[in-house]
Scaffold this motif. Structure first.
Motif, short mmCIF file in Angstrom:
data_model
loop_
_atom_site.label_atom_id
_atom_site.label_comp_id
_atom_site.label_asym_id
_atom_site.label_seq_id
_atom_site.Cartn_x
_atom_site.Cartn_y
_atom_site.Cartn_z
N ASP A 75 0.76 -1.27 0.53
CA ASP A 75 0.12 -0.12 0.35
C ASP A 75 1.01 1.42 -0.29
O ASP A 75 0.52 2.57 -0.86
CB ASP A 75 -0.52 0.21 1.29
CG ASP A 75 -2.50 -0.81 1.02
OD1 ASP A 75 -2.60 -1.45 -0.01
OD2 ASP A 75 -2.98 -0.58 2.03
N ASN A 133 -1.48 3.37 -2.43
CA ASN A 133 -1.80 2.51 -3.30
C ASN A 133 -3.39 2.49 -2.36
O ASN A 133 -4.15 1.17 -2.39
CB ASN A 133 -1.92 1.22 -3.47
CG ASN A 133 -0.33 1.30 -4.98
OD1 ASN A 133 -0.86 1.72 -5.60
ND2 ASN A 133 0.80 0.50 -5.26
N LYS A 162 -7.19 1.76 -0.90
CA LYS A 162 -8.40 1.80 -1.45
C LYS A 162 -9.04 2.20 -0.72
O LYS A 162 -10.26 3.21 -0.87
CB LYS A 162 -8.83 0.54 -2.41
CG LYS A 162 -8.65 -0.24 -3.50
CD LYS A 162 -9.94 -1.02 -4.22
CE LYS A 162 -9.41 -1.99 -3.05
NZ LYS A 162 -9.54 -3.43 -4.26
N ARG A 199 -3.83 6.46 -4.83
CA ARG A 199 -4.55 5.83 -5.65
C ARG A 199 -6.58 6.53 -5.59
O ARG A 199 -6.93 6.19 -6.77
CB ARG A 199 -4.81 4.36 -4.91
CG ARG A 199 -5.90 3.19 -5.75
CD ARG A 199 -5.43 1.81 -5.55
NE ARG A 199 -6.50 0.87 -6.08
CZ ARG A 199 -6.50 -0.35 -6.03
NH1 ARG A 199 -5.27 -0.81 -5.12
NH2 ARG A 199 -7.83 -0.78 -6.80
N ILE A 246 -2.91 2.66 -9.89
CA ILE A 246 -2.06 1.71 -9.21
C ILE A 246 -1.10 2.47 -9.89
O ILE A 246 -0.58 2.85 -10.74
CB ILE A 246 -2.44 0.78 -8.69
CG1 ILE A 246 -4.20 0.13 -8.51
CG2 ILE A 246 -1.36 -0.08 -8.69
CD1 ILE A 246 -4.34 -1.34 -8.57
N SER A 247 0.18 2.81 -8.50
CA SER A 247 1.34 3.44 -8.79
C SER A 247 2.05 2.40 -8.60
O SER A 247 1.79 1.28 -7.27
CB SER A 247 2.03 4.17 -7.80
OG SER A 247 0.12 5.79 -7.64
N ASP A 248 3.48 1.90 -9.42
CA ASP A 248 4.68 1.31 -9.06
C ASP A 248 4.82 2.00 -8.04
O ASP A 248 6.27 2.75 -8.26
CB ASP A 248 5.40 1.09 -10.14
CG ASP A 248 6.83 0.39 -10.28
OD1 ASP A 248 6.81 -1.03 -10.69
OD2 ASP A 248 7.73 1.18 -8.83
N ARG A 249 5.70 1.42 -6.55
CA ARG A 249 6.26 2.10 -5.71
C ARG A 249 8.11 2.43 -5.99
O ARG A 249 8.17 3.27 -5.15
CB ARG A 249 5.86 1.44 -4.54
CG ARG A 249 4.52 1.65 -3.82
CD ARG A 249 3.91 0.83 -3.03
NE ARG A 249 4.59 -0.06 -3.08
CZ ARG A 249 4.83 -1.69 -1.99
NH1 ARG A 249 5.08 -1.39 -0.46
NH2 ARG A 249 4.99 -2.59 -2.45
#
Ligand code: BTN
Length: 237
Positions: free
Chosen positions: A48, A127, A129, A143, A149-152
């Motif tokens: 997350d 991320n 929700k 998000r 959704i992002s690539d950390r």
């Protein structure tokens, strides 16, 4: 990168004591004892959040250590600049549309010695929700703001590049840091309650800004008051 660790700040402080260089980074997917400001905990589930701690060293005379938390908030806010309504809440919360999206905890085991390193710990909500009930009205994530959704790892790299630039100005004592901070500070000119952390009574006033030492300045019925540490609550007019 750790899959799981107690606290990236704890680990980074230990490594800093062992001599790791300026800019050393500890990242984890999940923490079991994440630390927040004022002794609070910082909770997050796997996948997350971006959970990162950066070792910071400077022996330059121009470096204003009291500005490190505020400069760090500027770096995070700049990375989130495309989100709607990004602002800062003194001293170093980053908000999107008034909801907390990132918290920063700066720790330094010794403050008297200029050679002592600091650790900047960043918790960025990426991320999620939704949040548990106790945070549902106050927190948000990238998000929740964008639907994406992002690539950390990408985010971590972007954040570190921004930190490199911002902290280089901060180490040099550049005026650009306080200027950028004031431009991002939310609630300027708005009525607010400040609860000082020294246990004294809540003070009502209007937010004037921050002074040269990074302290909050509040205009009250008795004139200007400054606060080194406290919690602001904005009031509706
Ligand atoms: C706050 O209370 O707003 C500050 C929260 C800071 C949390 C981050 S998560 C990564 C780093 N490691 C920790 O234990 N805390 C910070």
């Amino acid at each position: 990168m750790h899959d799981v660790i107690d606290s990236t700040n704890r680990r980074a402080l230990d490594l800093a004591d062992d001599g790791v260089p300026d800019g050393f980074v500890v990242i984890a997917d999940r923490q079991t004892a994440g630390r927040g400001r004022r002794g609070r905990t910082w909770e997050s589930n796997s996948g997350d959040s971006l959970l990162m701690s950066l070792v910071v060293r400077s022996t330059r005379a121009a470096t204003r250590w009291e500005w490190l938390p505020l400069a760090s908030a500027v770096a995070v806010a700049r990375v989130l600049g495309d989100l709607p309504g990004v602002s800062l809440k003194w001293p170093n919360d980053v908000l999107a549309r008034g909801h907390k999206i990132s918290g920063i905890l700066v720790e330094r085991r010794t403050s008297g010695d200029v050679r002592a390193p600091a650790v900047v710990g960043i918790g960025l909500n990426v991320n999620q929700k939704r949040f548990p009930d106790d945070l549902a009205t106050s927190a948000t994530s990238i998000r929740m703001e964008t639907g994406v959704i992002s690539d950390r790892t990408d985010l971590a790299l972007t954040l570190l590049a921004e930190f490199r630039d911002v902290l280089s100005d901060w180490k040099a004592g550049a005026e650009s840091i306080p200027r950028a901070y004031r431009d991002l500070l939310g609630g300027l000119g708005s009525p607010a309650d400040v609860r000082p952390f020294d246990g004294s009574d809540t003070v009502h006033g209007v937010i004037e800004g921050v002074d040269a030492g990074g302290r909050l300045v509040l205009r009250t019925g008795d004139g200007l008051r400054t606060f080194a540490a406290g919690e602001i609550t904005l009031r509706s007019r």
